[in-house]
Design a protein around this motif. Structure first.
Motif, PDB file in Angstrom:
ATOM      1  N   GLY A  58      41.261   3.726   6.181  1.00 34.05           N
ATOM      2  CA  GLY A  58      40.042   4.433   5.810  1.00 34.05           C
ATOM      3  C   GLY A  58      39.502   5.148   7.038  1.00 34.05           C
ATOM      4  N   GLN A  65      40.285  -3.950  -7.003  1.00 36.19           N
ATOM      5  CA  GLN A  65      40.532  -2.512  -7.152  1.00 36.19           C
ATOM      6  C   GLN A  65      41.495  -2.204  -8.299  1.00 36.19           C
ATOM      7  OE1 GLN A  65      41.091  -0.381  -3.439  1.00 36.19           O
ATOM      8  NE2 GLN A  65      39.891  -1.885  -2.329  1.00 36.19           N
ATOM      9  N   TYR A  69      51.210  -0.592  -4.400  1.00 39.93           N
ATOM     10  CA  TYR A  69      49.899  -0.600  -3.762  1.00 39.93           C
ATOM     11  C   TYR A  69      49.524  -2.057  -3.562  1.00 39.93           C
ATOM     12  CZ  TYR A  69      49.350   4.379  -4.744  1.00 39.93           C
ATOM     13  OH  TYR A  69      49.503   5.737  -4.771  1.00 39.93           O
ATOM     14  N   SER A 127      46.154  -1.184   5.334  1.00 41.47           N
ATOM     15  CA  SER A 127      45.108  -0.205   5.031  1.00 41.47           C
ATOM     16  C   SER A 127      43.678  -0.631   5.359  1.00 41.47           C
ATOM     17  CB  SER A 127      45.205   0.192   3.541  1.00 41.47           C
ATOM     18  OG  SER A 127      46.519   0.577   3.235  1.00 41.47           O
ATOM     19  N   PRO A 128      43.444  -0.997   6.630  1.00 41.53           N
ATOM     20  CA  PRO A 128      42.077  -1.354   7.037  1.00 41.53           C
ATOM     21  C   PRO A 128      41.239  -0.097   7.236  1.00 41.53           C
ATOM     22  CG  PRO A 128      43.550  -1.449   8.926  1.00 41.53           C
ATOM     23  CD  PRO A 128      44.412  -1.086   7.734  1.00 41.53           C
ATOM     24  N   ASN A 129      39.975  -0.293   7.596  1.00 39.37           N
ATOM     25  CA  ASN A 129      39.062   0.840   7.765  1.00 39.37           C
ATOM     26  C   ASN A 129      38.660   1.003   9.222  1.00 39.37           C
ATOM     27  OD1 ASN A 129      39.010   1.255   4.901  1.00 39.37           O
ATOM     28  ND2 ASN A 129      37.708  -0.564   4.782  1.00 39.37           N
ATOM     29  N   HIS A 140      47.396   3.182   4.648  1.00 36.77           N
ATOM     30  CA  HIS A 140      46.375   4.117   4.158  1.00 36.77           C
ATOM     31  C   HIS A 140      45.013   3.730   4.736  1.00 36.77           C
ATOM     32  CE1 HIS A 140      44.975   7.042   1.141  1.00 36.77           C
ATOM     33  NE2 HIS A 140      44.008   6.204   0.815  1.00 36.77           N
ATOM     34  N   VAL A 173      47.002  -4.138  -2.605  1.00 42.44           N
ATOM     35  CA  VAL A 173      45.567  -3.893  -2.444  1.00 42.44           C
ATOM     36  C   VAL A 173      44.786  -4.992  -3.176  1.00 42.44           C
ATOM     37  CG1 VAL A 173      43.723  -2.218  -2.903  1.00 42.44           C
ATOM     38  CG2 VAL A 173      46.012  -1.379  -2.368  1.00 42.44           C
ATOM     39  N   ASP A 226      43.321   8.912  -3.697  1.00 43.51           N
ATOM     40  CA  ASP A 226      44.413   8.130  -4.256  1.00 43.51           C
ATOM     41  C   ASP A 226      45.282   8.929  -5.221  1.00 43.51           C
ATOM     42  OD1 ASP A 226      44.975   5.736  -3.072  1.00 43.51           O
ATOM     43  OD2 ASP A 226      43.267   4.716  -3.980  1.00 43.51           O
ATOM     44  N   ASP A 282      52.321   0.725   0.162  1.00 39.75           N
ATOM     45  CA  ASP A 282      50.994   0.958   0.748  1.00 39.75           C
ATOM     46  C   ASP A 282      50.401  -0.420   1.019  1.00 39.75           C
ATOM     47  OD1 ASP A 282      48.079   1.181   0.762  1.00 39.75           O
ATOM     48  OD2 ASP A 282      48.239   3.127  -0.264  1.00 39.75           O
ATOM     49  N   HIS A 324      42.149  -8.053   4.247  1.00 36.62           N
ATOM     50  CA  HIS A 324      43.146  -7.188   4.888  1.00 36.62           C
ATOM     51  C   HIS A 324      44.272  -8.022   5.484  1.00 36.62           C
ATOM     52  CE1 HIS A 324      39.724  -4.139   5.219  1.00 36.62           C
ATOM     53  NE2 HIS A 324      40.649  -3.546   4.488  1.00 36.62           N
ATOM     54  N   TYR A 380      37.229   8.134  -3.106  1.00 40.48           N
ATOM     55  CA  TYR A 380      38.402   7.280  -3.011  1.00 40.48           C
ATOM     56  C   TYR A 380      39.442   7.615  -4.097  1.00 40.48           C
ATOM     57  CZ  TYR A 380      40.501   2.624  -2.128  1.00 40.48           C
ATOM     58  OH  TYR A 380      41.319   1.576  -1.807  1.00 40.48           O
TER      59      TYR A 380
HETATM   60  N1  ARG Z   1      40.891   0.922   2.874  1.00 38.58           N
HETATM   61  C1  ARG Z   1      40.812   0.260   1.595  1.00 38.58           C
HETATM   62  C2  ARG Z   1      39.986  -1.024   1.706  1.00 38.58           C
HETATM   63  O1  ARG Z   1      39.765  -1.513   2.798  1.00 38.58           O
HETATM   64  C3  ARG Z   1      42.169  -0.113   1.049  1.00 38.58           C
HETATM   65  C4  ARG Z   1      43.076   1.039   0.742  1.00 38.58           C
HETATM   66  C5  ARG Z   1      44.203   0.642  -0.131  1.00 38.58           C
HETATM   67  N2  ARG Z   1      45.118   1.719  -0.416  1.00 38.58           N
HETATM   68  C6  ARG Z   1      44.872   2.690  -1.261  1.00 38.58           C
HETATM   69  N3  ARG Z   1      45.780   3.622  -1.396  1.00 38.58           N
HETATM   70  N4  ARG Z   1      43.813   2.756  -2.003  1.00 38.58           N
HETATM   71  O2  ARG Z   1      39.560  -1.551   0.690  1.00 38.58           O
END
Ligand code: ARG
Length: 594
Positions: free
Chosen positions: A153, A335, A329, A114-116, A151, A331, A311, A111, A125, A307
């Motif tokens: 957002g 987190q 992950y 994973s941007p938003n 993943h 990340v 997850d 994973d 990111h 969130y």
């Molecule tokens: N979209 C989230 C962010 O910008 C990161 C996601 C990471 N992946 C996950 N499975 N939680 O912080």
């Protein structure tokens, strides 16, 4: 090469619990390498360090590999290898791909990125994207099956406001184009309306409800909005040369249909309970300051999911549907508590069996020169695309100055390779969990552990091999069409001639040091895959470049006598092959000229 043998010896001498001890193998002044682990082990087991060293030596299986084994100083073990053995191994490896897992191949779900949606990708990111992409490449090279998961957002309450804004400005308006060109500005505009216009806010809230109840038209608009953001993500990925594609997207929205049932199941099985109106799990081992169990909220008091719920669903999906043996992950470090709580809850629910490893590959912050999270001068988030453009522009200035004779087109390509490579390398060469300061001058420097330094070493070898090819072509002109190094290790190198296949003789100390380092390549890759630390590959390539430079300073190649020349050209070709393969595993290109 030697490291696994030393580890085995340490385990045999001091017990299995020592198998993972770092044997601390280093270059030595007095021998080929020295093993420095005895001192630390001695302290742990309460032995004089030289005795601990003696035990390791006793257990060490070197069957004819070494001509000298010596314990020196406080307990260093110095090893001098048999020259013939080095040559044999090097020549055998030169023609073979490295990697190949020692452990059985696994299915690894990664994973990353994973941007938003409707938000700017920030430098955080950038880092999860670059580190994640390097890890997937390394794991694939090691023979594992890798499943990429982006993943994104793409779900949640902000989408009510984003959709309403989108409908209001119209798909073809310049404001809508911001979604691709400046997502932050798009988001801010929607936000401003939401905060300043009560009617709009009401409509936005209603829109959330219709999105969650899968109202067809709303879903259609939502989909278009997400698609526009994908254009933006893909532009960044293309600029970075990242291997993520649309098929790898499994965003938050894809788990939404399963969340209600997931919560219900946890509640029915007594694994989740209502606390202050919210449904929570209380994973073992997590307590707050007051010593009370820490809740992981999986259904908010207003009925919404968050969130953590998504997850938990990712784990269940990745284990049950994707059949993962290992889940990474990649990340941001902040987190960590969230992810560890999710992992523990999933273990307790039986969705993450002991046989499956879940790891948070923690990504540290990228800082500005002021030591704070990187921001633009005006304090807004830095635009990633602008940052990458600047890297390429700066590299272009360097290339224009150093290689004005190259055709314009080639300078443009090289500048892109060097600029992007420099940014990625700077990211990858620092431990992924530590912070680093984003500094163009440092990352673009041609000296030190930088992308351009390693790329330069490779480009230099390309030029040597080209010259050798040209010389050969001119002497053998007319003869049986001088085999163009087909299938040679130095791919893309025009006619390194017979050199690529010639036997390498390891004679001079600089050749020996280079050869020994080349032999560590496979072990280095395996270590990167095991520890998930691309910076080890950077360190390896940096050292390889340095050793090559020393070799090239001390050992003439093109001007050497024919047989020596062939051997040294073959050595150059192997170094080039490892450099460009290594860079490729970091997601960095190797320029033709620099
Ligand atoms: N979209 C989230 C962010 O910008 C990161 C996601 C990471 N992946 C996950 N499975 N939680 O912080």
């Amino acid at each position: 090469m030697v490291v696994p043998r030393v580890q085995a010896a340490i385990a045999q001498a001091f017990g299995e619990e020592f198998r993972d001890t770092d044997p601390v193998v280093r270059p030595s002044q007095f021998a080929d390498i020295q093993i420095n682990a005895a001192m630390a082990i001695a302290k742990k087991v309460g032995l004089p360090p030289r005795d601990a060293a003696a035990r390791i030596v006793e257990a060490l299986e070197l069957d004819g590999l070494c001509t000298g084994v010596e314990i020196s100083g406080p307990g260093f073990i110095n090893l001098t290898f048999d020259g013939t053995w080095i040559e044999e191994l090097l020549n055998a490896q030169a023609s073979q791909p490295q990697g190949g897992p020692e452990t059985p191949a696994q299915r690894v779900v990664v994973d990353y990125s994973s941007p938003n949606v409707a938000k700017e990708m920030h430098v955080g990111h950038l880092r999860t994207t670059v580190v994640g992409d390097s890890l997937v490449r390394v794991l694939e090279a090691l023979g594992h099956t890798v499943i990429r998961q982006n993943h994104i957002g793409d779900w949640g309450t902000p989408f009510g406001m984003l959709i309403e804004h989108w409908l209001e400005i119209g798909e073809d308006s310049p404001e809508a184009a911001l979604l691709v060109e400046d997502p932050s500005a798009f988001y801010q505009a929607a936000r401003a309306k939401f905060d300043g216009d009560a009617d709009f806010a009401t409509r936005a809230r209603l829109r959330v409800v219709s999105l969650q109840s899968a109202h067809e038209e709303t879903l259609e608009v939502w989909q278009r909005l997400v698609d526009h953001s994908k254009v933006y993500f893909n532009a960044i990925y293309a600029t970075l040369g990242v291997s993520l594609e649309d098929d790898h997207i499994a965003g938050e929205s894809s788990y939404d249909p399963h969340l209600a049932q997931l919560c219900q199941e946890l509640e029915e099985r007594g694994l989740a309970r209502i606390s202050e109106g919210a449904l929570c799990t209380f994973p073992a081992g997590f307590t707050g300051r007051d010593g009370e169990p820490l809740p992981l909220i999986i259904r908010k008091s207003d009925g919404g999911y968050g969130y953590a719920t998504t997850d938990l669903a990712t784990i269940r999906y990745r284990v049950q549907e994707l059949h993962a043996d290992r889940i990474l992950y990649v990340v941001g470090a902040p987190q960590n508590v969230h992810l560890r709580m999710v992992f523990e809850s999933a273990r307790e629910a039986g969705w993450l069996p002991d046989s499956v490893e879940a790891t948070h590959v923690q990504i540290g912050n990228v800082l500005g020169e002021d030591g704070k999270i990187l921001k633009s001068r005006s304090g807004t988030p830095v635009k990633l695309m602008a940052l990458l453009d600047e890297a390429v522009d700066r590299a272009r200035a360097v290339v224009d100055a150093s290689r004005p004779e190259l055709p314009e087109e080639e300078r443009a390509v090289t500048a892109r390779q060097v600029g992007i490579g420099a940014v990625k390398y700077a990211d990858l060469s620092t431990g992924h969990d530590t912070e680093y300061v984003f500094d163009f001058d440092r990352m673009l420097a041609l000296s030190g552990n930088t992308g351009p330094y390693v790329q330069y070493a490779a480009a230099r070898i390309r030029s040597i091999l080209r010259k050798a090819g040209e010389a050969e072509a001119s002497t053998t002109a007319g003869a049986a069409a001088g085999e163009p190094a087909a299938g040679s290790p130095a791919e893309g190198v025009p006619a390194a001639g017979a050199a690529a296949g010639a036997r390498i003789a390891v004679v001079e100390p600089a050749e020996r040091a280079l050869a020994l380092h080349l032999l560590e390549y496979g072990a280095t890759l395996r270590r990167v895959g095991e520890l998930l630390e691309p910076h080890r590959l950077c360190a390896y390539l940096f050292e390889l470049s340095q050793l090559f430079t020393a070799f090239y300073d001390q050992c003439p190649v093109l001007k050497a006598d024919e047989s020596v020349r062939q051997s040294r050209l073959a050595l150059c070709a192997v170094v080039l092959h490892r450099l460009s393969e290594g860079l490729d595993l970091l997601g960095i290109e190797t320029p033709e000229n620099m």
